[in-house]
Enzyme design. Structure first.
Site, PDB file in Angstrom:
ATOM      1  N   ARG A 220       0.832  -1.211   0.000  1.00 27.42           N
ATOM      2  CA  ARG A 220       0.000   0.000   0.000  1.00 27.42           C
ATOM      3  C   ARG A 220       0.869   1.266   0.000  1.00 27.42           C
ATOM      4  O   ARG A 220       0.767   2.107   0.890  1.00 27.42           O
ATOM      5  CB  ARG A 220      -0.865  -0.049   1.262  1.00 27.42           C
ATOM      6  N   MET A 311       1.595  36.387  -0.438  1.00 26.67           N
ATOM      7  CA  MET A 311       0.621  35.357  -0.797  1.00 26.67           C
ATOM      8  C   MET A 311       0.912  34.758  -2.176  1.00 26.67           C
ATOM      9  O   MET A 311       0.803  33.550  -2.377  1.00 26.67           O
ATOM     10  CB  MET A 311      -0.789  35.965  -0.784  1.00 26.67           C
ATOM     11  N   ASP A 312       1.290  35.626  -3.122  1.00 22.60           N
ATOM     12  CA  ASP A 312       1.445  35.173  -4.506  1.00 22.60           C
ATOM     13  C   ASP A 312       2.845  35.376  -5.057  1.00 22.60           C
ATOM     14  O   ASP A 312       3.098  35.071  -6.230  1.00 22.60           O
ATOM     15  CB  ASP A 312       0.498  35.966  -5.435  1.00 22.60           C
TER      16      ASP A 312
END
Ligand code: PLP
Length: 372
Positions: A220, A311-312
């Site tokens: 898995r 943020m960007d």
């Protein structure tokens, strides 16, 4: 070099994913359930699902029913196990879609059976046991009675039993061995009672690679499928390849005078005349707001991110790459020339894991698929 029409993007090499999966199948000699939760560890759920099916993977594992629904909506057929908690209200739709859910206590099992019966369906289930992780799962000692109960519930079809290893990525710890012993005792008891289901599984990536006796009927793996190591103590064998590269375009270059503040709250100030660039990626894309630890590659050179993380966007110090020009390729994760920044390198400075780094890459960053 022509770059794609984005300010930032991820490149996902699906051949790397197929090759990593085949390697895991080969080294374990077992069928594979590939773990595609959390948007395939940030790599893109449906596209990675298609690739692993092409590589012959019979099972896909996800954490939530909503992820499994997205797979079906994306045209992914075949066996899918939802390994985490599902709400009873999701059962009839899950059964209709042929999904397999996880049951780990009698109340939940009875509720699932009732929902499936009411819809005139049977729900496929795997039973989860806690052999020592302290998370989801019934204690292994209660396993025989629980499996007997599951067989008696008319809305359920039991196909498998499983457990999860807590410390396989730290192979010197003894806990994996005693977890496997406990789980094996349950599997043997089920076999003696004529109750052993067809699929017994336990091993994540590190379990698969480092603990052959944890492989049971199926492995898995998640992290190794993406070519990332389970931990520094459990590196991948030769031949695995990271599938993900994170790139951006150099959005701006400016000469700034000495003592010029950079970014919010001026967390960096130029000490002389400095060449400051803008990389159009920020914390809303998955970077961390840690000052003084982030780097990117420009022109094959590792350059520092300076100032706070926006943020960007973030600002980068380009004095080491005088020839850098507007629109040049920036690499945030991956290789550029001889230089490399791996997800593991980033995890180290963020004081976290490579899992966290790639799962944190947000949906707004376009994913481009190579070798589809
Ligand atoms: C139940 C379960 N199985 C398998 C995996 C895959 O683990 P890894 O990514 O370490 O291979 C996970 C991931 O956390 C998991 O929660």
């Amino acid at each position: 070099m022509t770059l794609p029409p984005y300010s930032t993007w991820l490149e996902i090499d699906l051949e790397a994913i197929r090759s990593n999966v085949r390697r895991l199948a080969h080294l374990s000699g077992r069928p594979v359930m590939t773990i595609l939760k959390a948007n395939a560890y940030g790599h893109g759920l449906v596209e990675v699902a298609r690739a692993v099916r092409q590589a012959g993977v019979p099972w896909i594992g996800v954490a939530r029913v909503e992820e499994a629904f997205l797979l079906r909506q994306g045209g992914i057929a075949g066996d899918i196990l939802v390994m985490g908690h599902a709400a009873p209200q999701q059962v009839s739709q899950a059964a209709q879609m042929g999904l397999t859910l996880t049951v780990y206590n009698p109340e939940l099992a009875a509720a699932f059976s009732g929902q499936a019966e009411a819809a005139g369906l049977r729900l496929r289930v795997h039973a989860k046991f806690d052999s020592g992780m302290g998370r989801l799962g019934l204690p292994t000692e209660e396993g025989v009675d629980f499996v007997r109960l599951l067989h008696s519930l008319p809305g359920l079809t039991l196909e498998g039993v499983f457990t999860h290893l807590a410390e396989a990525d730290d192979p010197v710890q003894p806990s994996v061995n005693w977890q496997v012993e406990r789980f094996t005792a349950l599997v043997d008891a089920l076999a003696s009672a004529g109750l052993r289901p067809p699929l017994v599984h336990a091993a994540n990536s590190a379990g698969t690679i480092y603990f052959p006796h944890a492989r049971f009927d199926m492995i898995r793996p998640g992290i190794a499928v993406y070519g990332l190591q389970p931990s520094a103590d459990a590196p991948l064998p030769e031949g695995f390849r990271p599938a993900l590269t994170w790139k951006a375009r150099l959005a701006s270059i400016k000469m700034l005078p000495p003592n010029h503040g950079i970014g919010y709250n001026y967390r960096y100030r130029t000490t002389r005349e400095e060449r400051i660039g803008v990389c159009p990626t920020g914390y809303a894309d998955g970077l961390r707001r840690k000052v003084g630890v982030n780097f990117v590659l420009v022109g094959g050179v590792k350059v520092p991110v300076v100032g706070g993380m926006c943020m960007d966007q973030c600002m980068i110090q380009l004095d080491g790459v005088p020839r850098a020009k507007l629109g040049d390729e920036i690499v945030l994760i991956g290789r550029q020339g001889a230089a490399e920044i791996s997800a593991e390198d980033i995890a180290r400075v963020w004081d976290t894991t490579n899992y966290d780094v790639v799962c944190g890459l947000t949906a707004r960053v376009p994913r481009l698929y190579l070798n589809t």
